[in-house]
Design a protein around this motif. Structure first.
Motif, short mmCIF file in Angstrom:
data_model
loop_
_atom_site.label_atom_id
_atom_site.label_comp_id
_atom_site.label_asym_id
_atom_site.label_seq_id
_atom_site.Cartn_x
_atom_site.Cartn_y
_atom_site.Cartn_z
N ALA A 168 -2.76 10.94 1.14
CA ALA A 168 -3.98 10.25 1.52
C ALA A 168 -3.79 8.74 1.55
O ALA A 168 -4.24 8.05 2.48
CB ALA A 168 -5.11 10.62 0.56
N LEU A 169 -3.08 8.21 0.54
CA LEU A 169 -2.84 6.77 0.48
C LEU A 169 -1.89 6.32 1.58
O LEU A 169 -2.03 5.22 2.12
CB LEU A 169 -2.28 6.39 -0.89
CG LEU A 169 -3.27 6.47 -2.06
CD1 LEU A 169 -2.54 6.38 -3.39
CD2 LEU A 169 -4.32 5.37 -1.94
N MET B 169 0.83 -1.21 0.00
CA MET B 169 0.00 0.00 0.00
C MET B 169 0.86 1.26 0.00
O MET B 169 0.57 2.22 -0.71
CB MET B 169 -0.93 -0.01 1.21
CG MET B 169 -1.98 -1.11 1.16
SD MET B 169 -2.93 -1.27 2.70
CE MET B 169 -3.93 0.23 2.62
N THR B 170 1.95 1.24 0.77
CA THR B 170 2.83 2.41 0.75
C THR B 170 3.57 2.53 -0.58
O THR B 170 3.90 3.64 -1.02
CB THR B 170 3.85 2.36 1.91
OG1 THR B 170 4.61 1.15 1.83
CG2 THR B 170 3.14 2.42 3.26
N SER B 171 3.81 1.40 -1.24
CA SER B 171 4.44 1.45 -2.56
C SER B 171 3.52 2.12 -3.58
O SER B 171 3.98 2.90 -4.43
CB SER B 171 4.80 0.03 -3.03
OG SER B 171 5.76 -0.55 -2.19
N ILE B 172 2.24 1.81 -3.51
CA ILE B 172 1.27 2.48 -4.39
C ILE B 172 1.27 3.98 -4.10
O ILE B 172 1.24 4.82 -5.02
CB ILE B 172 -0.14 1.89 -4.19
CG1 ILE B 172 -0.23 0.51 -4.84
CG2 ILE B 172 -1.20 2.81 -4.77
CD1 ILE B 172 -0.24 0.52 -6.36
N ALA B 173 1.30 4.35 -2.83
CA ALA B 173 1.34 5.76 -2.46
C ALA B 173 2.57 6.45 -3.03
O ALA B 173 2.48 7.54 -3.62
CB ALA B 173 1.30 5.91 -0.94
N THR B 174 3.73 5.81 -2.90
CA THR B 174 4.97 6.38 -3.41
C THR B 174 4.92 6.52 -4.93
O THR B 174 5.44 7.50 -5.49
CB THR B 174 6.16 5.51 -2.99
OG1 THR B 174 6.18 5.41 -1.57
CG2 THR B 174 7.48 6.10 -3.48
N LEU B 175 4.30 5.56 -5.60
CA LEU B 175 4.14 5.65 -7.05
C LEU B 175 3.34 6.89 -7.43
O LEU B 175 3.67 7.60 -8.38
CB LEU B 175 3.45 4.39 -7.57
CG LEU B 175 3.13 4.36 -9.08
CD1 LEU B 175 4.41 4.42 -9.90
CD2 LEU B 175 2.34 3.11 -9.43
N ARG B 176 2.27 7.17 -6.68
CA ARG B 176 1.46 8.37 -6.96
C ARG B 176 2.31 9.63 -6.78
O ARG B 176 2.19 10.59 -7.54
CB ARG B 176 0.25 8.41 -6.04
CG ARG B 176 -0.72 7.28 -6.27
CD ARG B 176 -1.40 7.40 -7.65
NE ARG B 176 -2.28 6.26 -7.87
CZ ARG B 176 -1.91 5.17 -8.55
NH1 ARG B 176 -0.69 5.09 -9.09
NH2 ARG B 176 -2.74 4.16 -8.71
N ARG B 177 3.17 9.63 -5.76
CA ARG B 177 4.06 10.77 -5.55
C ARG B 177 4.99 10.94 -6.74
O ARG B 177 5.20 12.05 -7.25
CB ARG B 177 4.86 10.58 -4.27
CG ARG B 177 5.80 11.75 -3.95
CD ARG B 177 6.86 11.34 -2.97
NE ARG B 177 7.73 10.30 -3.53
CZ ARG B 177 8.60 9.59 -2.84
NH1 ARG B 177 8.72 9.78 -1.53
NH2 ARG B 177 9.36 8.68 -3.43
N ASP B 178 5.58 9.82 -7.20
CA ASP B 178 6.50 9.89 -8.33
C ASP B 178 5.80 10.33 -9.60
O ASP B 178 6.45 10.85 -10.52
CB ASP B 178 7.17 8.53 -8.53
CG ASP B 178 8.08 8.16 -7.36
OD1 ASP B 178 8.42 9.06 -6.57
OD2 ASP B 178 8.41 6.97 -7.24
N GLN B 179 4.49 10.10 -9.68
CA GLN B 179 3.71 10.54 -10.83
C GLN B 179 3.25 11.99 -10.70
O GLN B 179 2.57 12.50 -11.56
CB GLN B 179 2.50 9.62 -11.02
CG GLN B 179 2.88 8.21 -11.45
CD GLN B 179 1.70 7.24 -11.41
OE1 GLN B 179 0.76 7.40 -10.63
NE2 GLN B 179 1.74 6.23 -12.27
N GLY B 180 3.64 12.63 -9.59
CA GLY B 180 3.35 14.05 -9.41
C GLY B 180 2.09 14.37 -8.65
O GLY B 180 1.68 15.53 -8.58
N ASP B 181 1.47 13.37 -8.03
CA ASP B 181 0.23 13.61 -7.29
C ASP B 181 0.52 13.52 -5.79
O ASP B 181 0.28 12.49 -5.15
CB ASP B 181 -0.82 12.57 -7.70
CG ASP B 181 -2.22 12.94 -7.20
OD1 ASP B 181 -2.32 13.78 -6.30
OD2 ASP B 181 -3.20 12.36 -7.72
N ALA B 182 1.00 14.63 -5.21
CA ALA B 182 1.39 14.63 -3.80
C ALA B 182 0.20 14.46 -2.87
O ALA B 182 0.31 13.81 -1.82
CB ALA B 182 2.13 15.94 -3.47
#
Length: 321
Positions: free
Chosen positions: A206-207, A188-201
């Motif tokens: 939230a994730l 779940m934290t990996s998905i969150a980090t992916l969103r950050r890397d995609q530019g969605d802080a």
């Protein structure tokens, strides 16, 4: 000589075809679907126009290629042998080789290459792809496949592929390892980090909160993964200048870290020190000198706790008294 040690020198990224084999006089030659840039010179003269792949028979490393009608195999213990293409069979029929050799190859790729962060990232990523290709045959209820999927998700730089691999890991864990809550939290934290890397802080934060709440619910407030990810979220808020949110998470992270004993004591103390340092910086920005001094003292005390005993003895020797 163990030629598994030579594999990383020759193996390029694995193709997605099935490994096959040839049975001959009670022996088996496994034909891996890994291209090799060249074979050992004493086995096969280098030829840039020819694409060879990895072959293995017992402990004997070699290469093979096919021209459609024939399969040419060379091993370090014998000269080149030519077989008609129809004798090539699926790997499942080879009983002598079976899991032992493939598992040895998987272990080598996953441990020596894929999960080795001291080597070039491209080499590590290639090893992850080889490990995953080998692990596919085990099936989704085998932890070796899950480990291979997750390891490649860490090493790949393709964000689209990374997302697909993480989602696959989540599905495997839900279907076959539902009680591995710590592993699910990491996914779940990996998905969150992916969103950050995609530019969605905002989605990242939230994730991450969702992952921490999942960990608290299933692992407990003071679990080491919960503490570590609370610190990470606090650091994220700090770096974005969201000091109120950062303070809240860092205070929680500090409290959770300080409850840990062996075997996580040193790791937890390091987290507590990081929390204290960032809290001191927050209070400095907020012009709260007493709070700043308090948390700098906490960070200093933890640093002293973590110093190896021999360095403290050296300090005593330098003291004139």
């Amino acid at each position: 000589m163990n030629y598994f040690a030579l594999i990383p020198l020759f193996v390029a990224t694995a193709a997605l075809a099935e490994t096959q084999c040839i049975r001959e006089d009670g022996k088996e030659v496994v034909l891996f679907d890994y291209e090799v840039s060249h074979c050992v010179d004493r086995m096969v003269p280098p030829d840039p126009t020819v694409t060879w792949k990895l072959a293995l028979s017992d402990e004997n490393y070699g290469c093979w290629l096919s021209d459609g009608l024939f399969v040419h195999v060379t091993l370090d213990n014998r000269a080149q042998t030519t077989y008609p293409a129809y004798v090539v069979e699926p790997i499942s029929v080879c009983k002598n080789f079976n899991d032992q050799r493939l598992n040895a190859a998987w272990e080598y790729e996953i441990e020596v290459g894929c999960e080795n962060f001291s080597i070039d990232s491209k080499i590590a990523e290639g090893a992850c792809r080889k490990a995953l290709a080998l692990a596919e045959r085990y099936g989704e209820n085998d932890p070796r496949l899950l480990r291979s999927v997750e390891s490649l998700s860490v090493q790949t730089t393709d964000l689209l592929e990374k997302g697909g691999l993480i989602n696959r890991a989540i599905e495997i864990r839900r279907n076959h390892f539902p009680s591995d809550f710590a592993g699910m939290m990491i996914n779940m934290t990996s998905i969150a980090t992916l969103r950050r890397d995609q530019g969605d802080a905002e989605a990242y934060e939230a994730l991450y909160l969702e992952a921490i709440e999942f960990g608290r619910r299933h692992l407990g407030d003071d679990h080491i993964e919960v503490a570590a990810n609370t610190l990470i979220l606090g650091a994220t808020y700090f770096n974005r200048g969201k000091f109120r949110e950062a303070e809240e998470q860092l205070l929680l992270g500090l409290a959770r870290s300080e409850k840990h004993k062996a075997p996580y004591w040193a790791f937890a103390r390091g987290m507590a020190r990081s929390c204290a340092r960032m809290l001191a910086d927050i209070y400095q920005k907020q012009q709260k000198p007493e709070d700043e001094a308090r948390y700098r003292e906490i960070a200093h005390r933890i640093t002293e706790e973590l110093r190896p005993p021999e360095s403290k003895v050296f300090d005593d020797l330098k003291d004139p008294s």
